[in-house]
Design a protein around this motif. Structure first.
Motif, short mmCIF file in Angstrom:
data_model
loop_
_atom_site.label_atom_id
_atom_site.label_comp_id
_atom_site.label_asym_id
_atom_site.label_seq_id
_atom_site.Cartn_x
_atom_site.Cartn_y
_atom_site.Cartn_z
N ILE A 1 1.24 -1.32 -0.29
CA ILE A 1 -0.32 -0.33 0.01
C ILE A 1 0.84 1.66 -0.07
CG2 ILE A 1 -1.54 1.38 0.70
CD1 ILE A 1 -2.40 -0.69 2.37
N CYS A 2 1.87 0.96 0.71
CA CYS A 2 2.63 2.80 0.79
C CYS A 2 3.42 2.89 -0.73
CB CYS A 2 3.72 2.20 1.81
SG CYS A 2 3.67 2.30 3.49
N SER A 3 3.42 1.52 -0.84
CA SER A 3 4.60 1.32 -2.63
C SER A 3 3.04 2.31 -4.11
CB SER A 3 4.96 0.48 -2.63
OG SER A 3 6.29 -0.14 -2.40
N ALA A 4 2.10 2.13 -3.33
CA ALA A 4 1.53 2.24 -4.32
C ALA A 4 0.64 3.40 -4.07
CB ALA A 4 0.06 1.67 -4.14
N LEU A 5 0.71 4.20 -3.04
CA LEU A 5 0.01 5.29 -2.13
C LEU A 5 1.75 6.67 -1.92
CD1 LEU A 5 -2.97 4.58 0.23
CD2 LEU A 5 -2.83 5.15 -2.62
N ASP A 6 2.51 5.97 -2.38
CA ASP A 6 4.37 6.83 -2.13
C ASP A 6 3.75 7.67 -0.82
OD1 ASP A 6 6.49 8.19 -2.92
OD2 ASP A 6 5.42 9.67 -3.57
N CYS A 7 3.80 6.35 -0.26
CA CYS A 7 3.84 6.77 1.92
C CYS A 7 4.42 6.17 2.48
CB CYS A 7 1.68 7.20 2.25
SG CYS A 7 0.81 5.25 2.24
N GLN A 8 3.85 6.97 3.96
CA GLN A 8 4.79 5.95 4.92
C GLN A 8 3.78 5.32 5.56
OE1 GLN A 8 8.44 5.69 4.85
NE2 GLN A 8 8.28 6.84 3.23
N PRO A 9 4.80 4.25 6.54
CA PRO A 9 3.19 3.74 7.10
C PRO A 9 2.29 4.21 8.15
CG PRO A 9 4.96 1.82 7.25
CD PRO A 9 5.67 3.63 6.45
N GLY A 10 2.86 5.29 9.08
CA GLY A 10 2.40 6.56 9.63
C GLY A 10 1.14 6.09 9.42
N ASP A 11 1.55 7.20 7.87
CA ASP A 11 0.54 7.49 7.48
C ASP A 11 -1.16 6.68 6.92
OD1 ASP A 11 1.90 9.75 6.74
OD2 ASP A 11 2.98 9.18 4.97
N LEU A 12 -0.87 5.22 7.44
CA LEU A 12 -1.80 4.42 7.06
C LEU A 12 -2.21 3.85 8.15
CD1 LEU A 12 0.11 1.99 5.02
CD2 LEU A 12 -1.65 4.03 3.91
N LEU A 13 -1.82 3.71 9.91
CA LEU A 13 -2.36 3.26 10.36
C LEU A 13 -1.94 4.21 11.55
CD1 LEU A 13 0.38 1.73 12.48
CD2 LEU A 13 0.29 0.23 10.38
N GLU A 14 -2.83 4.18 13.01
CA GLU A 14 -2.57 4.51 14.12
C GLU A 14 -2.23 3.57 15.40
OE1 GLU A 14 -5.04 7.86 15.20
OE2 GLU A 14 -6.63 6.60 14.57
N HIS A 15 -1.70 3.71 15.82
CA HIS A 15 -2.12 2.70 17.34
C HIS A 15 -3.10 3.70 18.26
CE1 HIS A 15 -0.70 1.52 21.76
NE2 HIS A 15 -0.84 1.04 21.20
N ILE A 16 -3.76 3.01 19.37
CA ILE A 16 -5.08 3.52 19.98
C ILE A 16 -4.86 2.78 21.34
CG2 ILE A 16 -7.12 3.80 20.51
CD1 ILE A 16 -7.78 4.49 17.45
N PRO A 17 -4.15 3.54 21.97
CA PRO A 17 -3.44 2.84 23.65
C PRO A 17 -5.07 2.15 24.48
CG PRO A 17 -2.90 5.05 23.43
CD PRO A 17 -3.69 5.10 22.26
N ASP A 18 -4.71 1.04 25.18
CA ASP A 18 -6.32 1.01 25.70
C ASP A 18 -6.26 1.40 27.24
OD1 ASP A 18 -6.03 -1.79 24.24
OD2 ASP A 18 -4.67 -3.25 25.99
N LYS A 19 -7.84 1.39 27.08
CA LYS A 19 -7.65 2.58 28.21
C LYS A 19 -7.76 1.73 29.40
CE LYS A 19 -10.79 5.04 25.22
NZ LYS A 19 -12.27 5.41 24.59
N LYS A 20 -7.26 0.78 30.29
CA LYS A 20 -6.69 0.35 31.14
C LYS A 20 -5.81 1.00 32.17
CE LYS A 20 -8.15 -4.42 29.40
NZ LYS A 20 -7.58 -5.29 28.95
#
Length: 68
Positions: free
Chosen positions: A49-68
């Motif tokens: 996906i990064c290659s096709a869209l010429d972007c970085q992994p951080g442009d595609l996803l984000e980490h959402i921490p647990d609310k514990k």
């Protein structure tokens, strides 16, 4: 948890339909479904996906921490 909302936003911003993304990357519709439901996908898929869209992994996803 990993969220792929940034990918969804990127596609909207670039006016790329999900079917176009499938054609650009060669990923399966099952993999796209995983992305839509925030399920695990391999780094190989992220790389395609990064290659096709010429972007970085951080442009595609984000980490959402647990609310514990």
């Amino acid at each position: 948890m990993i969220s792929y909302k940034p990918l969804q936003k990127l596609l909207i911003d670039r006016e790329i339909k999900k079917l176009e993304l499938l054609k650009m990357t060669g990923i399966s519709s099952a993999t796209l479904a995983k992305l839509n439901t925030n399920e695990y996908v391999s780094l190989e898929i992220i790389d395609k996906i990064c290659s096709a869209l010429d972007c970085q992994p951080g442009d595609l996803l984000e980490h959402i921490p647990d609310k514990k």
